[in-house]
Structures are given as structure tokens and as C-alpha cells.
Motif scaffolding. Sequence first.
Motif, PDB file in Angstrom:
ATOM      1  N   ARG A  69       0.851  -1.193   0.000  1.00 28.32           N
ATOM      2  CA  ARG A  69       0.000   0.000   0.000  1.00 28.32           C
ATOM      3  C   ARG A  69       0.883   1.237   0.000  1.00 28.32           C
ATOM      4  NH1 ARG A  69      -5.176  -1.522   0.667  1.00 28.32           N
ATOM      5  NH2 ARG A  69      -5.517  -3.460   1.815  1.00 28.32           N
ATOM      6  N   GLY A  70       0.351   2.286  -0.643  1.00 27.10           N
ATOM      7  CA  GLY A  70       1.058   3.560  -0.642  1.00 27.10           C
ATOM      8  C   GLY A  70       2.395   3.521  -1.364  1.00 27.10           C
ATOM      9  N   ASP A  72       4.039   6.355  -6.857  1.00 28.70           N
ATOM     10  CA  ASP A  72       3.620   6.066  -8.227  1.00 28.70           C
ATOM     11  C   ASP A  72       4.558   6.718  -9.232  1.00 28.70           C
ATOM     12  OD1 ASP A  72       2.141   5.063 -10.229  1.00 28.70           O
ATOM     13  OD2 ASP A  72       0.311   6.205  -9.806  1.00 28.70           O
ATOM     14  N   GLY A 104      -3.440   4.925  -9.420  1.00 29.50           N
ATOM     15  CA  GLY A 104      -3.355   5.400  -8.046  1.00 29.50           C
ATOM     16  C   GLY A 104      -3.951   6.783  -7.854  1.00 29.50           C
ATOM     17  N   ASP A 108      -3.148  10.549  -5.273  1.00 32.62           N
ATOM     18  CA  ASP A 108      -2.263  11.224  -4.326  1.00 32.62           C
ATOM     19  C   ASP A 108      -0.808  10.803  -4.535  1.00 32.62           C
ATOM     20  OD1 ASP A 108      -4.558  12.261  -3.268  1.00 32.62           O
ATOM     21  OD2 ASP A 108      -4.684  10.745  -1.663  1.00 32.62           O
ATOM     22  N   THR A 122       0.398   7.985  -4.969  1.00 32.82           N
ATOM     23  CA  THR A 122       0.738   6.630  -4.530  1.00 32.82           C
ATOM     24  C   THR A 122      -0.272   5.649  -5.120  1.00 32.82           C
ATOM     25  OG1 THR A 122      -0.631   6.602  -2.548  1.00 32.82           O
ATOM     26  CG2 THR A 122       1.623   7.447  -2.320  1.00 32.82           C
ATOM     27  N   THR A 123       0.080   4.380  -5.084  1.00 32.45           N
ATOM     28  CA  THR A 123      -0.801   3.359  -5.631  1.00 32.45           C
ATOM     29  C   THR A 123      -0.690   2.107  -4.784  1.00 32.45           C
ATOM     30  OG1 THR A 123      -1.382   2.124  -7.617  1.00 32.45           O
ATOM     31  CG2 THR A 123       0.950   2.448  -7.196  1.00 32.45           C
ATOM     32  N   ASN A 124      -1.604   1.181  -4.998  1.00 33.00           N
ATOM     33  CA  ASN A 124      -1.517  -0.120  -4.335  1.00 33.00           C
ATOM     34  C   ASN A 124      -1.080  -1.156  -5.371  1.00 33.00           C
ATOM     35  OD1 ASN A 124      -2.432   1.171  -2.091  1.00 33.00           O
ATOM     36  ND2 ASN A 124      -4.539   0.435  -2.306  1.00 33.00           N
ATOM     37  N   HIS A 172       4.445  -0.178   3.459  1.00 33.76           N
ATOM     38  CA  HIS A 172       3.329  -0.847   4.122  1.00 33.76           C
ATOM     39  C   HIS A 172       2.979  -2.096   3.345  1.00 33.76           C
ATOM     40  CE1 HIS A 172       2.908   2.809   6.449  1.00 33.76           C
ATOM     41  NE2 HIS A 172       2.999   3.471   5.303  1.00 33.76           N
TER      42      HIS A 172
END
Lengths: 400, 400
Positions: free
Chosen positions: A266-267, A270, A297, A299, A301-303, A328
Motif C-alpha cells: 500500500r502507498g 507512483d 493510483g 495522491d 501513490t498506488t496499491n 506498508h
Amino acid sequence: MLIVQKFGGTSVGTLERIEAVADRVIETKKSGADVVVVVSAMSGVTNQLVEYGEHFSKDPNGIAMDLLLSSGEQVTTAILAIALNAKGYPAVGLTGAMAGIYTDEVHTKARIENINTARIKSELSSGKIVVVAGFQGITKGGDITTLGRGGSDLSAVALAGALNADLCEIFTDVDGVYTTDPRIEKKAKKLATISYDEMLELASAGAKVLQNRSVELAKKLNVKLVTRSSFNHNEGTLITLEDNNMEKVLVSGIALDKNQARVTLRGVIDKPGIAAEIFTALAKKNINVDMIIQNVGQDGTTNLGFTVPQNELELAKDTMSSLSAAKHVEYDDAIVKVSIIGVGMKSHSGVASLAFETLAREGINIQMISTSEIKLSVVVDQKYGELAVRVLHDAYELDK
Amino acid sequence: MLIVQKFGGTSVGTLERIEAVADRVIETKKSGADVVVVVSAMSGVTNQLVEYGEHFSKDPNGIAMDLLLSSGEQVTTAILAIALNAKGYPAVGLTGAMAGIYTDEVHTKARIENINTARIKSELSSGKIVVVAGFQGITKGGDITTLGRGGSDLSAVALAGALNADLCEIFTDVDGVYTTDPRIEKKAKKLATISYDEMLELASAGAKVLQNRSVELAKKLNVKLVTRSSFNHNEGTLITLEDNNMEKVLVSGIALDKNQARVTLRGVIDKPGIAAEIFTALAKKNINVDMIIQNVGQDGTTNLGFTVPQNELELAKDTMSSLSAAKHVEYDDAIVKVSIIGVGMKSHSGVASLAFETLAREGINIQMISTSEIKLSVVVDQKYGELAVRVLHDAYELDK
């Protein structure tokens, strides 16, 4: 007419079973065909040898490990050759090395590079049945190698290709390829024929009839593969090129893979190169990543999610912990992968939605989805695995 | 400094024993020597493999049988190489074939013809410990062969000879060569040194520390042999050329062979060619005739006696029954052969008479007598075997 027949561990598990295999081989020989037989180690033997090797080290010396492991198939080869000779059928047993199976030097997971068939051809032309130890080869430098688990299938297919065999029969303890695992769904039906590509997807989705590498190789070398049982004379399943008949079938089978574990990052920042960093690190440890899922993603960031074999999860954790990109990370090994396979899927969009509807109706939550031309895989909670298989088998009317 | 160390079946009988062997080899390596290790199959394994092979035929195909049997040593070789590597000592395991041990094509009883030491030398010069599977080789045609029971000793001696090793240590479960079997005579003493010829006579007289063929080969190649225990660090027995010190010793040991049976032919027509007929017939059946006794006859006939191994007696009976020369034949397997061995004997006529007196005093009747340069053997009733050994051991003061 030249037939390559491969017998797996349970087919040669006892002296009585080896005798039955000898009789089966003799039947084929009597029918007028030349026969090359590829055998695995007697069931349980390879595990025993692995235990021996790993007694001294978690990561035993590869060259020595291959010397150790290859002995298992050597024993079966010798016993079958003795049995055939005792029954009046001249036979010669060859190790991978003696059979001219040359590999690269990646010990315990070697790849076949080429086969010098001179010895086999000369033995065949003198009327002998040739028994070859599966799962093994030799490097140019003269060290014994093994091809990894299930490598005996690969030996058989490679030999069939190199010898231009008319047929390569893979004998196991099941009758052939089924629409799904009959232990899960009693209404599962045996397929008379299936394409290489479907078989590939089935195998990677957890149906263990054939090892993926051997199907790939069979496709590449255009080897006609038949998988059938050594315990009866039922017709097996022919694995061959896709033909027009197959087009009519939407879905050929449902597979369940219980051996996967899910890793979710997570987070993840990106930006280009992050995925490369992660999967290069995993590849360096020889971790077999299966499904990979990344969504658009937000913000910055991506998962990122992927699955690995359960027994490689600890190694994957170690690898992740050394990466700055993976802050994470969640791990879950209480998951299964359910796959729907069929060449007909590519031109029928309704296949996927039927799967989602069917699972939703049963209240089964889908954690991950991945699709290919001829496969749709979903990751669901482990406890729903068998249920998912049954309801999908029903939904696609595979028992009809 | 190059040392060849050979470890037999009981020395490598379990993973724990293999670990102890690894430690022992490492000790030698640490002392600064290059080490080539020859290993047997784990105890019990060869018997198991023979059972497998003979399940299908009393006389299984030789090529396949060798493929089968050779796997036993291959496994030990691999495990020991893994253990050494795991302990931080680079080691490579080689089959007989990989070690360049070429033999003739007499399967299951092959003879070493030559050794191509290139691979071993190259591994040694890169600092590795080289582990070689004993008991096996390869024909020029590429088939695996085995050297017959006890062949691992032979492998070790042949390698020591080919590599010009400084020493060839044969590790077993006994400390060395004793004046007689300590299980029979508690006062038996370990010999510090013994000549090749004495060892040969001892072995053929039933002391099983070393196989005859390996002692013969050691003598031929002038290999310094040491036999010692892998279970302790006691000094062993050095088997070497006869030297001046040895001259002082009249008798080195007493051996008891319980495995012989006596065959006596009475009324054999005393004309040239009869003995030839008999022993050629026995040789054709591969019967190992040991003692042969013939006395001057009378009335145109003579008596002829010989001994054969007990397990070959039935075959000898069959052979005798087909011969016209052997009309009246007696068989007796309730006999033993007691032998007195010593290089000093040849120049001391008193040795024989002391033996006869000693046995007579105990009321032990001598059935047959045979002498060589360094051996005096007598055949006596089985029940007197141990007693004969003890009184002779005493008479020659071997406990002093």
C-alpha cells in the motif's frame, strides 16, 4: 511409429507397479511401435533424498544436490530395465547423461539445451526398449543436473521432440484432464481434447496434471501429448493445437490453486521504476510471482498486489523488508486462486460477468482479478475455494 | 601431501555418521593435505538394491543391475559433499564415471582398466575436497559398471595409485589388523604393520578387514595402505612392503575361515589331465576353489581334496556329478580352515611342527594341510575352530 511413454512417481511406486508398467510398455512394443520410456523416482524417494540433502543445510550445494536427487530416477530406470529384460524384452536403461540430455548449469532447476539422440537411436534400431531416467541431464562440463520438480514430464516431451516421436503419453494416477478437480466437484467431466494454451492456463491455475514447462515445450516442438492413467486403459486427454471444434466451447475447466499467498503493498510511490525494483528483487531470489495487479493510483501513490507460492512467502517477506519502496506491506496466505479457462472466452464477453454474478450470489468476495486471453482468475478467501469451484462449474454447465 | 580416505558402509550408515566422516575429512584437510574421499553405500542400501533387482530375475540384466547398484554410492557421495560444503569446506562429489574410472565391460564384476585423473586433479588444485563414489566405473562405451562386493576399497587404492597419493586410509568399524579375531581370542593384539603378502594371506584365510583384490592392487601400485577405525582416533595398521623389522616376527596372525566346505574325490584315476578336467569344470562355473590337496596315489588311483566357499558347494556338487573322473565324492561343510600367517615362517621350519603339536595336544584332528611361503592352513572339524585359533595364538605368543 515411435512412442514416448512417461510414468510418474505413483505409477512406479512399488515393485508391483513397476511390473505393471513393464507390461504396459510391452503392450505398446507388441503393437509394433518403438518405445522410449521415461520414468520418475518411486513415489516418496525424491522427498527422502531432499530430506537427506537439507539435513546439513537449508541451501545445500547445488551440484551435490543434483548428484543426490538424480539417483532416484536412476533406480527406477534400472529396475524397469531389469523387469523388461526378465520378461524377455531387451531393454537398456540410461541416465539423463547417458541419453545425451544436455542442460545449462543452473543446478536443481536446469533447462534442457539440446539432446544428442545417437545412443537412443542406436539402441532403438537394435530392437531395444529404451528406458530413460527423467528429471535429469548433464552439463557440457560433465556434471549431473536436475530439471526441477515435475521435470520428468519435460524430459519426456523434449525426447519426443528430439526423436520426432509420433506421440508422447504421460501416465499419471488420473485419467486425463477434467473440467475441474473431481475430488471437489463430482460432476467434473474428462475432456477428450484440450489446446496447449488452455492446458498451460489450467496448469498455472493449479491443475497439476502436467507441469507448465512441459506443455510449453510440447507446444513449441509440436509434440502430440496424451495424459492418461497407468492404472486403467481409459482413453486420456489429447493436448494438441487448437482446432475449429474447440471454438465452440466457451469454457473448458475451472481450476483451484491453494498454494498461493497474497502480498499487497500500500502507498507505493507512483513513479516509473518502482515495479521494476520490486519484481527484479523477487526474481533475483527465484520467487515465482504469479498474479500481479496494479490499479491507477491517487495522491501520487498506488496499491500493488501480487501472489507468490506459499512456500516462497517467507523469502518474499525478507525481500520486501529490504526494499525502500515497500513501506506498508500486507501478507495473506489464507487465500486461493480460482481460474476459469477456455479458448472460447476471448470472443465472448459474457464469460467474466457470469463469473462475477455467480460468486456474488454466493456472497463470495473477490479480492483480486486477473485476466488473460483464455483465463479469468480471481483470488478469494481460502474458505470459499471449493464452493467457488462448484458454483462456477455449474454456472458454465461443464457437466453437460 | 595427498591422502585418499575410504569410508565403508557402517562408517556412513546414518546422516550422523556421515557428519562424523565430514569432520574427520576436514581434520585431514586442515592438516594441510589434499583429500580425495571414497565412500561406500550407506549400510543396508546395496542389499536393498540387490533385492529390488532380483525381484524380477535371479540373473538380472547386468548393465541395468550396475545402473541400479551404483546409485547407492552416488547417494553417499552427494550427501558427504553437501555436508562438507555446509561446513564451509568446498567439496565436489563425483560418480565413478565423472572421476574418470574406466573399467572393462564385465558388468557387476568389472575390473578397473585406467583412470583419467584430469577432473580430480583440477578440482584438487582449485582447493576442493573431492568425494568419489566407490565401487563403480564406466566402460568406454559409456555404461556404468560396478566392481563387485568390496569394490570401494579397490576404487580407493586405484585412485591412490593413479594420483600418486602419499597414503590410502581405509576406514572401517575395526581398529586395524589383529593377530586374530578379537571376538574369538580376547588377547588378540593389533598389528602396527603388516606386509602386503601377509595381508593377502590373512584376507584369503578369512580375516575380512580388506578385500584381497585391493591389497593385490596396493602391492602392485606400491600404495601405502592404512586400515583404521572411523569410530575412534586409534592408530591403525600400516600395510606396506615387507621390511627388515618384519623379519624378526615369525608369525603375525591366526585366521579362521568358517565359510569353506570340503570336497574329497576318492579313487581318482591317476593319469595326466584328470585334475585339469576337474578344475576347468569348476572354473567354468566361477567356483572359487581355495585349498587343493593331492597325495601320491596307489593302485593307479589317488585321492584329491579341495575346498570351496560354502555357498558354492551346491554348484560344485552339480559340477562334480557331471564328471566321469569323479566317481566317489564326499562333501563336508562342517569344517573350518585355520591359517597361521607370517613372513618369518619361510625361514623357520619349526613353525609348522609347533602348530601340529599344539593341535594334537588338544586332540584336534587335522583333515587337510596346505602351505605357502608365508601361510600354513589346516582344515579341522568345525566345532574345533575357535579352540584351534586360541591355542595357536597362545603357542606363537601373539599376545606378547
